[in-house]
Write a protein that holds these residues in place. Structure first.
Motif, short mmCIF file in Angstrom:
data_model
loop_
_atom_site.label_atom_id
_atom_site.label_comp_id
_atom_site.label_asym_id
_atom_site.label_seq_id
_atom_site.Cartn_x
_atom_site.Cartn_y
_atom_site.Cartn_z
N THR A 53 9.04 -4.03 9.79
CA THR A 53 9.53 -3.04 10.67
C THR A 53 11.03 -2.70 10.37
O THR A 53 11.54 -3.39 10.96
N HIS A 54 11.28 -1.28 10.13
CA HIS A 54 12.66 -1.11 9.83
C HIS A 54 13.14 0.11 10.81
O HIS A 54 12.28 1.01 11.29
N HIS A 55 14.15 -0.21 11.62
CA HIS A 55 14.72 0.59 12.63
C HIS A 55 15.93 1.54 12.01
O HIS A 55 16.76 0.75 11.65
N TRP A 56 16.06 2.86 11.95
CA TRP A 56 16.98 3.48 11.28
C TRP A 56 18.27 3.82 12.54
O TRP A 56 18.06 3.26 13.52
N GLY A 57 19.16 4.57 11.89
CA GLY A 57 20.27 4.56 12.74
C GLY A 57 20.10 5.23 14.21
O GLY A 57 20.64 4.64 14.94
N SER A 58 18.98 6.33 14.19
CA SER A 58 18.83 6.44 15.67
C SER A 58 17.66 5.91 15.90
O SER A 58 16.72 5.32 15.51
N PRO A 59 17.95 5.49 17.38
CA PRO A 59 17.01 4.78 17.97
C PRO A 59 15.60 5.33 18.33
O PRO A 59 14.64 4.58 18.48
N ARG A 60 15.49 6.46 17.72
CA ARG A 60 13.95 7.09 18.06
C ARG A 60 13.36 6.89 16.49
O ARG A 60 12.08 7.14 16.93
N TRP A 61 13.98 6.58 15.48
CA TRP A 61 13.10 6.34 14.22
C TRP A 61 12.79 5.07 13.76
O TRP A 61 13.64 4.32 13.85
N LYS A 62 11.66 4.85 13.37
CA LYS A 62 11.45 3.49 12.92
C LYS A 62 10.31 3.80 11.92
O LYS A 62 9.68 4.50 11.77
N SER A 63 10.34 2.77 10.81
CA SER A 63 9.29 2.82 9.87
C SER A 63 8.60 1.42 9.75
O SER A 63 9.21 0.28 10.00
N GLU A 64 7.41 1.52 9.20
CA GLU A 64 6.54 0.39 8.88
C GLU A 64 5.94 0.09 7.50
O GLU A 64 5.59 1.23 7.18
N PHE A 65 6.40 -0.79 6.95
CA PHE A 65 5.94 -1.02 5.46
C PHE A 65 4.79 -2.17 5.59
O PHE A 65 5.49 -3.35 5.81
N GLY A 66 3.84 -2.33 4.81
CA GLY A 66 3.09 -3.52 5.03
C GLY A 66 2.22 -3.74 3.64
O GLY A 66 2.02 -2.67 2.90
N TYR A 67 1.71 -4.70 3.50
CA TYR A 67 1.02 -5.17 2.33
C TYR A 67 -0.15 -6.28 2.81
O TYR A 67 0.11 -7.20 3.38
N THR A 68 -1.39 -6.00 2.35
CA THR A 68 -2.32 -7.05 2.61
C THR A 68 -3.28 -7.24 1.50
O THR A 68 -3.19 -6.53 0.33
N TYR A 69 -3.45 -8.34 1.56
CA TYR A 69 -4.35 -9.13 0.50
C TYR A 69 -5.70 -9.53 0.87
O TYR A 69 -5.85 -10.42 1.94
N ALA A 70 -6.95 -9.34 0.21
CA ALA A 70 -8.16 -9.57 0.72
C ALA A 70 -8.88 -10.10 -0.34
O ALA A 70 -9.22 -9.32 -1.17
N GLN A 71 -9.61 -11.27 -0.26
CA GLN A 71 -10.30 -11.98 -1.64
C GLN A 71 -11.73 -12.27 -0.92
O GLN A 71 -11.66 -12.97 0.10
N VAL A 72 -12.75 -11.79 -1.46
CA VAL A 72 -14.23 -12.43 -0.98
C VAL A 72 -14.85 -13.15 -2.05
O VAL A 72 -15.05 -12.83 -3.11
N LEU A 73 -15.32 -14.27 -1.73
CA LEU A 73 -16.12 -15.20 -2.88
C LEU A 73 -17.39 -15.76 -2.29
O LEU A 73 -17.37 -16.24 -1.20
N TYR A 74 -18.35 -15.48 -2.94
CA TYR A 74 -19.83 -15.78 -2.40
C TYR A 74 -20.22 -16.75 -3.07
O TYR A 74 -20.09 -17.45 -4.36
N ASP A 75 -21.06 -17.92 -2.29
CA ASP A 75 -21.88 -18.81 -2.91
C ASP A 75 -23.00 -18.61 -3.79
O ASP A 75 -23.06 -19.32 -4.75
N ASP A 76 -23.67 -17.90 -3.32
CA ASP A 76 -25.06 -17.56 -3.84
C ASP A 76 -24.71 -17.00 -5.43
O ASP A 76 -24.27 -15.97 -5.35
N ALA A 77 -25.62 -17.47 -6.54
CA ALA A 77 -25.29 -16.72 -7.64
C ALA A 77 -25.73 -15.62 -7.67
O ALA A 77 -25.34 -14.67 -8.42
N ALA A 78 -26.64 -14.88 -6.96
CA ALA A 78 -27.22 -13.62 -6.76
C ALA A 78 -26.20 -12.40 -6.21
O ALA A 78 -26.28 -11.35 -6.39
N TYR A 79 -25.17 -13.01 -5.57
CA TYR A 79 -24.19 -12.23 -4.94
C TYR A 79 -22.89 -12.46 -5.66
O TYR A 79 -21.65 -11.69 -5.36
N LYS A 80 -22.68 -13.09 -6.62
CA LYS A 80 -21.51 -13.26 -7.55
C LYS A 80 -20.87 -12.02 -8.05
O LYS A 80 -19.66 -12.06 -8.18
N ASP A 81 -21.77 -11.14 -8.30
CA ASP A 81 -21.16 -9.83 -8.88
C ASP A 81 -20.37 -9.17 -7.86
O ASP A 81 -19.63 -8.37 -7.92
#
Length: 410
Positions: free
Chosen positions: A168-196
């Motif tokens: 979260t970045h606050h700009w020079g004016s107290p009214r303005w702010k920006s949010e920059f995000g990154y997310t990582y998600a990995q799913v791994l199945y146990d059953d061989a029928a779902y490995k794809d």
């Protein structure tokens, strides 16, 4: 979009998924950090948590057969009694590690060991912008079969690895702010029928907000998500989402958020589709005893199979809780979900959950039940009525970790 031919396997580059040995090494590293870091920081001793749950799983589909079963789940968790603090309290570390064993009465093929690891990091940067910039880092690992729902009727056991960074970045004016995000998600199945279905999703997001006054923020948010599968038969996709949003602190007790936008999914075979997205949330602390939270959401879920369109999901939920006494709390949670897919096939799911928790001196006793009624226009196998019920006892670090209508780690 019209059906498209399946792309050749060579047209897809599988993501690099973690091997079993790499996953074990990652878990060992997190456990070592959880034990070592508290000795190097201003943190308290470890706290232990134990939990025991007995319940009924209302809908299980395995091998084409559908039914229900009773289960027992025993869990152990540990964490810090107080968050570990670093760098003059700018960085806090508070991991919680849990291991559980679930035993089914008849469906023994679902027996297994689950685990959860969560350790949010909070880092507040000073001396940038107006001095109020901040970074939030999260990391989680979970293993389980998931609660019964439209998205998980096959009871497939999976391991989910996730993490994210929000700056979260606050700009020079107290009214303005920006949010920059990154997310990582990995799913791994146990059953061989779902490995794809093993997949990795990277998501980048950015938002700019302007404070009209102390109560209202307006702005624009955009995100880009890239989803890849380990098997070339599944369809990788890139998704763009642009939305306008409003955050309104109505009163000191009521806060809300509303966003409207458009989502576009582009598939690796060249096809694409788009749809309107909407989401809203309301949190109302009515009185010190009454609390109400509501949400609505509409979104396009991209297809992962060639020649098929995505699914548009509209859902809404309400949770009302009341503290009868300092020790006894009750909650109601009605919800509704509707999915429309290829050829306008529609699935409707209505749910209602009830939960009560009594806090004894050393343990919490929780009783919960949930009813799910699902109907499908074309597929009779997708129509059912499920009843979940559970009684859970928790002690120590596990107290307060339960979820309405089902196991928190599932």
């Amino acid at each position: 979009p019209s059906p498209v031919p399946r792309p050749p396997p060579s047209a897809h580059r599988p993501p690099r998924l973690l091997t079993v040995s790499q996953r074990i090494a990652l878990l060992a590293l997190l456990a070592i950090l959880g034990l070592w870091l508290p000795q190097r920081a201003q943190g308290g001793p470890l706290r232990l948590g134990l939990s025991q749950e007995f319940g009924r799983d209302g809908h299980i589909t395995t091998g084409g057969d559908s039914g229900s079963d009773f289960y027992s789940e025993t869990g152990v968790s540990f964490g810090l009694s107080h968050a570990a603090l670093f760098f003059d309290r700018k960085l806090s570390f508070n991991p919680i590690v849990g291991v559980s064993y679930t035993k089914y009465l008849e469906q023994s093929q679902l027996d297994g060991v689950g685990f959860t690891i969560s350790g949010p990091l909070r880092l507040r940067l000073e001396g940038l912008g107006d001095g109020a910039d901040s970074v939030s880092v999260t990391a989680d690992v979970a293993r389980g079969t998931g609660a019964v729902s439209a998205a998980n009727t096959q009871r497939a056991t999976s391991t989910k690895i996730g993490g994210g960074v929000l700056y979260t970045h606050h700009w020079g004016s107290p009214r303005w702010k920006s949010e920059f995000g990154y997310t990582y998600a990995q799913v791994l199945y146990d059953d061989a029928a779902y490995k794809d279905r093993d997949s990795i999703t990277h998501t980048l997001s950015a938002a700019t907000l302007y404070a009209l006054n102390r109560e209202v923020d307006v702005g624009v948010r955009t995100s880009y998500a890239q989803e890849e599968f380990s098997d070339g038969t599944r369809l990788a996709s890139d998704t763009w989402d642009v939305e306008g949003l409003v955050r309104w602190q109505v009163t000191s007790k009521v806060k809300s958020e509303l966003a409207l936008g458009r989502e576009t999914a582009v598939y690796q075979d060249g096809g694409s589709e788009s749809g309107i997205t909407a989401r809203g949330a309301l949190d109302y602390q009515v009185t010190p005893r009454w609390h109400c939270a509501a949400m609505v959401r509409r979104q396009l879920e991209p297809s992962d199979l060639p020649g098929r369109t995505g699914v548009t999901t509209t859902s809404g939920g309400l949770k009302v809780s009341y503290r009868f006494t300092p020790k006894l709390t009750g909650a109601l949670a009605p919800g509704v979900m509707s999915q429309t897919g290829q050829d306008d096939d529609q699935i409707t799911e209505i749910s209602f959950g009830v939960e009560a928790t009594y806090a004894f001196r050393l343990v919490d006793l929780t009783a919960s039940t949930r009813v799910i009624d699902r109907t499908a226009d074309e597929n009779s196998a997708g129509t059912y009525r499920a009843v979940d019920a559970a009684v859970r006892v928790t002690w120590g670090a596990a107290r307060g970790a339960g979820a309405l209508g089902g196991r928190s780690s599932r």
